[in-house]
Motif scaffolding. Sequence first.
Motif, PDB file in Angstrom:
ATOM      1  N   ASP A  95      -3.339  40.772  43.696  1.00  0.00           N
ATOM      2  CA  ASP A  95      -2.656  39.037  44.840  1.00  0.00           C
ATOM      3  C   ASP A  95      -1.448  39.428  44.906  1.00  0.00           C
ATOM      4  O   ASP A  95      -0.674  39.038  44.633  1.00  0.00           O
ATOM      5  CB  ASP A  95      -2.900  38.459  43.276  1.00  0.00           C
ATOM      6  CG  ASP A  95      -3.651  37.042  44.269  1.00  0.00           C
ATOM      7  OD1 ASP A  95      -3.814  36.989  45.696  1.00  0.00           O
ATOM      8  OD2 ASP A  95      -3.358  35.621  43.771  1.00  0.00           O
ATOM      9  N   ARG A  96      -2.222  39.494  46.384  1.00  0.00           N
ATOM     10  CA  ARG A  96      -0.655  39.470  47.594  1.00  0.00           C
ATOM     11  C   ARG A  96       0.102  40.459  46.401  1.00  0.00           C
ATOM     12  O   ARG A  96       1.146  39.893  46.765  1.00  0.00           O
ATOM     13  CB  ARG A  96       0.050  38.041  47.791  1.00  0.00           C
ATOM     14  CG  ARG A  96      -1.174  36.717  48.214  1.00  0.00           C
ATOM     15  CD  ARG A  96      -0.372  35.733  47.879  1.00  0.00           C
ATOM     16  NE  ARG A  96      -1.100  35.181  46.259  1.00  0.00           N
ATOM     17  CZ  ARG A  96      -0.082  33.960  45.450  1.00  0.00           C
ATOM     18  NH1 ARG A  96       0.817  33.187  46.310  1.00  0.00           N
ATOM     19  NH2 ARG A  96      -0.813  33.595  44.596  1.00  0.00           N
ATOM     20  N   GLU A 142       2.659  42.192  47.758  1.00  0.00           N
ATOM     21  CA  GLU A 142       3.954  42.013  49.630  1.00  0.00           C
ATOM     22  C   GLU A 142       4.819  41.182  48.201  1.00  0.00           C
ATOM     23  O   GLU A 142       5.842  40.956  48.749  1.00  0.00           O
ATOM     24  CB  GLU A 142       3.551  41.091  50.530  1.00  0.00           C
ATOM     25  CG  GLU A 142       2.869  39.568  50.646  1.00  0.00           C
ATOM     26  CD  GLU A 142       1.312  39.481  50.383  1.00  0.00           C
ATOM     27  OE1 GLU A 142       1.476  38.694  50.808  1.00  0.00           O
ATOM     28  OE2 GLU A 142       0.633  40.419  50.021  1.00  0.00           O
ATOM     29  N   ARG A 143       4.292  40.358  47.279  1.00  0.00           N
ATOM     30  CA  ARG A 143       5.653  39.210  46.438  1.00  0.00           C
ATOM     31  C   ARG A 143       5.925  40.228  46.527  1.00  0.00           C
ATOM     32  O   ARG A 143       7.542  40.220  45.301  1.00  0.00           O
ATOM     33  CB  ARG A 143       4.608  38.460  45.403  1.00  0.00           C
ATOM     34  CG  ARG A 143       3.893  37.189  46.211  1.00  0.00           C
ATOM     35  CD  ARG A 143       3.347  36.174  45.215  1.00  0.00           C
ATOM     36  NE  ARG A 143       1.700  36.559  44.990  1.00  0.00           N
ATOM     37  CZ  ARG A 143       1.200  36.581  43.911  1.00  0.00           C
ATOM     38  NH1 ARG A 143       1.836  35.102  43.399  1.00  0.00           N
ATOM     39  NH2 ARG A 143      -0.219  37.308  43.384  1.00  0.00           N
TER      40      ARG A 143
END
Length: 472
Positions: free
Chosen positions: A417-418, A420-421
């Motif tokens: 989930d995301r 890019e974090r």
Amino acid sequence: MPVSPAYRPDPRFMRLGPDFADPVAPADFPARILRFRNDRAAASVGLEGLSDEEWLAAFAGFEALPDNQPGPLAMRYHGHQFRVYNPDLGDGRGFLFAQLREAETGRLLDLATKGSGRTPWSRGGDGRLTLKGGVREVLAAEMLQALGVPTSRAFSLVETGEALQRGDEPSPTRSAVLTRLSHSHIRFGSFQRHASEGRADNIQRLVDHAAEDYYPELMPREGGDRGAGLLALAVQASARLVARWMAAGFVHGVLNTDNLNITGESFDYGPWRFLPRNDPNFTAAYFDQTGLYSFGRQPEAVFWNLQQLAACLALVAEENALVEALNGFSAAYRRELTAAMLNRLGVKPRGDDEDVDLVNAAFRALASGGEPLRWEPFFFDWFCGETARALKGPRAEIYANETFMAFRERLAAFEPDRPERLADPYFAQGEPEELLYEAVEGLWAPIDQADDWSAFEAKVAAIRAAGAAWRL
């Protein structure tokens, strides 16, 4: 006072009248030394423009905010303390200072105090707060906010220049007054007081107040149906809160009915601890001899408290509807715990059975890691299902065991989930931000010995950076 356009005063609680609170005067402190000012929280309610002098006048002298509550109110409530009923409670060293709307959400928020002096409910106490206690509450609230737990925010901490005597820490010790920003101080114990007096009318007034100011979806309902509806919403909010505590590895320590509120927001941090490692029997309070409020028993404790709230609402609501609301807790808790754990692992849900299997595998893996595996590093290492990070990191040897193989297999089926974090510099660190007991003591030592606040300030900044990276 230079408030911004975001400042929206809305003093609602005082309209309930004298059965619910007592007007009090704040203590006259010999000193006012600003130690912590939460400008991030202040901006959310339009108070970030205050100078330090104006800030101290408001949050150490408690001069009324513009168009707000004209004076402090010590709120009345009773409560079960370690499941023993105490009718002598109430705001004994704090008060409700002001109410205002949050700029972004429009939520009604309270500015309330801890350590602001004696009230009619002080029970012989001095009405003060130790500076160390204030520092600990700032840290707890900052860490919980970073971890996505519904929490009050420490708004202001002012050292007040008194030498306090305490039996559980070296004395004399320094004094402080804390102001917190919270979404409601309507406690379960607020209802208990009026139930003990047989005042169904006052319970209904509290229900109506809660509906109007916190749960507007209840407004179309009437009378007892509104009371049962309030319990159902409090059950859901409380299930979410305790699930978030469990995923964060947080132990509140004192889950009495006066320490839980109807909006499911955590507040009043006394003997709290974060888990060093997975241990359901871990307790935060030295006086919790039986482990009543240990880590693993927190869901049970919250549910027991909800039952006491239901008993009060039985004066105005139908029993079957209240029982139905209580029966929703178990499913709500399981659902919320699954969601909270997936959030902490940084993966998207796949479906009920698979999600639950992953969460169960995560708890088994945490338990299998034993003494060397701390709680927070586990989530740091496996965030977004990033196997390479975990298997190349300092705990790679722990993750090679058989239980972790089962966890890794299940985690591999989940989509990040995301992701890019993970590019945030936080995840390039070798270790995550933690807030264990020894670290808190280490932060207090230079304050106590040399009035050196640099380590404390650096820790708050580091926790906020971690929260920005997690974005939970």
